[in-house]
Design a protein around this motif. Structure first.
Motif, PDB file in Angstrom:
ATOM      1  N   ALA A  16       0.829  -1.210   0.000  1.00 39.41           N
ATOM      2  CA  ALA A  16       0.000   0.000   0.000  1.00 39.41           C
ATOM      3  C   ALA A  16       0.864   1.260   0.000  1.00 39.41           C
ATOM      4  O   ALA A  16       0.572   2.227  -0.723  1.00 39.41           O
ATOM      5  N   ALA A  17       1.942   1.248   0.796  1.00 33.42           N
ATOM      6  CA  ALA A  17       2.827   2.415   0.844  1.00 33.42           C
ATOM      7  C   ALA A  17       3.521   2.634  -0.492  1.00 33.42           C
ATOM      8  O   ALA A  17       3.617   3.772  -0.981  1.00 33.42           O
ATOM      9  N   LEU A  18       4.004   1.548  -1.102  1.00 29.42           N
ATOM     10  CA  LEU A  18       4.663   1.677  -2.400  1.00 29.42           C
ATOM     11  C   LEU A  18       3.687   2.126  -3.482  1.00 29.42           C
ATOM     12  O   LEU A  18       4.038   2.904  -4.372  1.00 29.42           O
ATOM     13  N   SER A  19       2.451   1.625  -3.406  1.00 29.20           N
ATOM     14  CA  SER A  19       1.442   2.027  -4.388  1.00 29.20           C
ATOM     15  C   SER A  19       1.130   3.516  -4.258  1.00 29.20           C
ATOM     16  O   SER A  19       0.984   4.228  -5.264  1.00 29.20           O
ATOM     17  N   ALA A  22       3.933   5.390  -5.772  1.00 26.84           N
ATOM     18  CA  ALA A  22       3.882   5.318  -7.235  1.00 26.84           C
ATOM     19  C   ALA A  22       2.857   6.288  -7.797  1.00 26.84           C
ATOM     20  O   ALA A  22       3.100   6.947  -8.815  1.00 26.84           O
ATOM     21  N   VAL A  23       1.714   6.393  -7.128  1.00 25.51           N
ATOM     22  CA  VAL A  23       0.675   7.330  -7.579  1.00 25.51           C
ATOM     23  C   VAL A  23       1.185   8.765  -7.502  1.00 25.51           C
ATOM     24  O   VAL A  23       0.973   9.566  -8.431  1.00 25.51           O
ATOM     25  N   VAL A  24       1.879   9.091  -6.421  1.00 22.60           N
ATOM     26  CA  VAL A  24       2.404  10.451  -6.251  1.00 22.60           C
ATOM     27  C   VAL A  24       3.398  10.789  -7.353  1.00 22.60           C
ATOM     28  O   VAL A  24       3.436  11.923  -7.868  1.00 22.60           O
ATOM     29  N   MET A  25       4.224   9.814  -7.756  1.00 17.93           N
ATOM     30  CA  MET A  25       5.235  10.072  -8.779  1.00 17.93           C
ATOM     31  C   MET A  25       4.665  10.045 -10.193  1.00 17.93           C
ATOM     32  O   MET A  25       5.112  10.788 -11.065  1.00 17.93           O
ATOM     33  N   LEU A  30       0.924  11.941 -15.745  1.00 20.71           N
ATOM     34  CA  LEU A  30      -0.396  11.764 -16.333  1.00 20.71           C
ATOM     35  C   LEU A  30      -1.109  13.106 -16.502  1.00 20.71           C
ATOM     36  O   LEU A  30      -1.791  13.337 -17.498  1.00 20.71           O
ATOM     37  N   TRP A  31      -0.941  13.997 -15.530  1.00 24.57           N
ATOM     38  CA  TRP A  31      -1.560  15.315 -15.625  1.00 24.57           C
ATOM     39  C   TRP A  31      -0.940  16.127 -16.765  1.00 24.57           C
ATOM     40  O   TRP A  31      -1.638  16.855 -17.475  1.00 24.57           O
ATOM     41  N   MET A  32       0.369  15.993 -16.950  1.00 23.26           N
ATOM     42  CA  MET A  32       1.031  16.688 -18.058  1.00 23.26           C
ATOM     43  C   MET A  32       0.488  16.200 -19.400  1.00 23.26           C
ATOM     44  O   MET A  32       0.193  17.008 -20.296  1.00 23.26           O
TER      45      MET A  32
END
Length: 280
Positions: A16-19, A22-25, A30-32
């Motif tokens: 969960a922490a790694l996921s 990954a979302v933060v990075m 994806l927004w760009m």
């Protein structure tokens, strides 16, 4: 609670922490990409829209006429490929010499090289600029190519640590067979360190491709700019017009080579980290 259940819970928490990391990075990337497909009026819409209703691919065609993007890509490729390929060869030779050859004061020289890493680059910018200006190299690619092709201190250190763990008996056997030092390097040493060289080459290429500070010091003419300077000019020229989709489209094109390199060679990059931890 059993040991097996505790281990399973711990694994779930780590996942969960790694996921979440990954979302933060990945979210900014994806927004760009999402912004590059939007209309200018949709960029600051509230609430934010990740998938635009009217997908616009036109900015990916417009960027080639909005600035010297292709020229920037070509210049960055010239610098990155020449520096990394020639510099990797010279760095490998230097690492071989420091690790396996019997040279007077080689450890002292190696420590001097490492101590050079402690000198902050801003303190060298003015003297280097004055030197290259006197040589007539300003506004050319030469200051970005010539010094690095003689070696990269980080790569020399990494490969030296890797070579130290190779038995000296390999070198002694090659000497008995009458092999020259260069022959030892090309036929014996380099094939052994090829995985480490590949990993370091990839990381160095990414660093040179993304470099912004050195090019902005030496390059002025539009036909000499690297891709990072072209993107900076896009930002300066089109942010005033709030044409962020155009800027993001250009940024995606600049980022694409790095994404391709990482996806293809991610195994070597991960091995590089593992090797540096085990071999160092």
């Amino acid at each position: 609670m059993s040991h097996k259940k505790r281990t399973k819970i711990a694994d779930m928490l780590i996942f969960a922490a790694l996921s979440a990391g990954a979302v933060v990075m990945i979210a900014p990337l994806l927004w760009m990409f999402s912004t590059s497909l939007k209309q200018k009026s949709d960029v600051f819409a509230l609430p934010p829209v990740w998938i635009p209703a009217d997908i616009n691919w036109g900015k990916y065609l417009e960027i080639w006429e909005a600035g010297p993007l292709l020229t920037g890509i070509q210049n960055s490729l010239i610098i990155s490929l020449s520096v990394c390929l020639v510099g990797t060869f010279s760095s490998s030779l230097a690492a071989f010499a420091f690790a396996k050859l019997r040279l007077a004061y080689k450890n002292v020289i190696f420590l001097l090289l490492l101590s050079a890493m402690m000198i902050p680059y801003p303190s060298l910018m003015i003297p280097q600029f004055s030197m290259f200006a006197g040589m007539g190299w300003v506004d050319t690619l030469l200051p970005l190519i010539i010094p690095p092709i003689f070696g990269n201190i980080v790569m020399i250190f990494f490969l030296r640590q890797y070579l130290i763990n190779i038995p000296n008996s390999v070198i002694e056997a090659a000497k008995i067979d009458g092999s020259s030092f260069f022959g030892m390097f090309t036929k014996i040493i380099f094939p052994l360190i090829k995985p480490a060289v590949a990993a370091q080459l990839i990381l160095w290429f990414m660093g040179v491709w993304n470099d912004y500070l050195a090019p902005i010091i030496y390059l002025n003419s539009p036909e000499k700019l690297t891709i990072q300077l072209v993107i900076a000019n896009f930002n300066a020229n089109y942010a005033i017009q709030t044409d962020y989709p155009l800027i993001m489209a250009a940024s995606m094109i600049a980022l694409l080579p790095m994404l391709v390199v990482f996806l293809i060679f991610q195994r070597q990059i991960i091995e590089s980290i593992a090797i540096s931890g085990v071999k160092g």
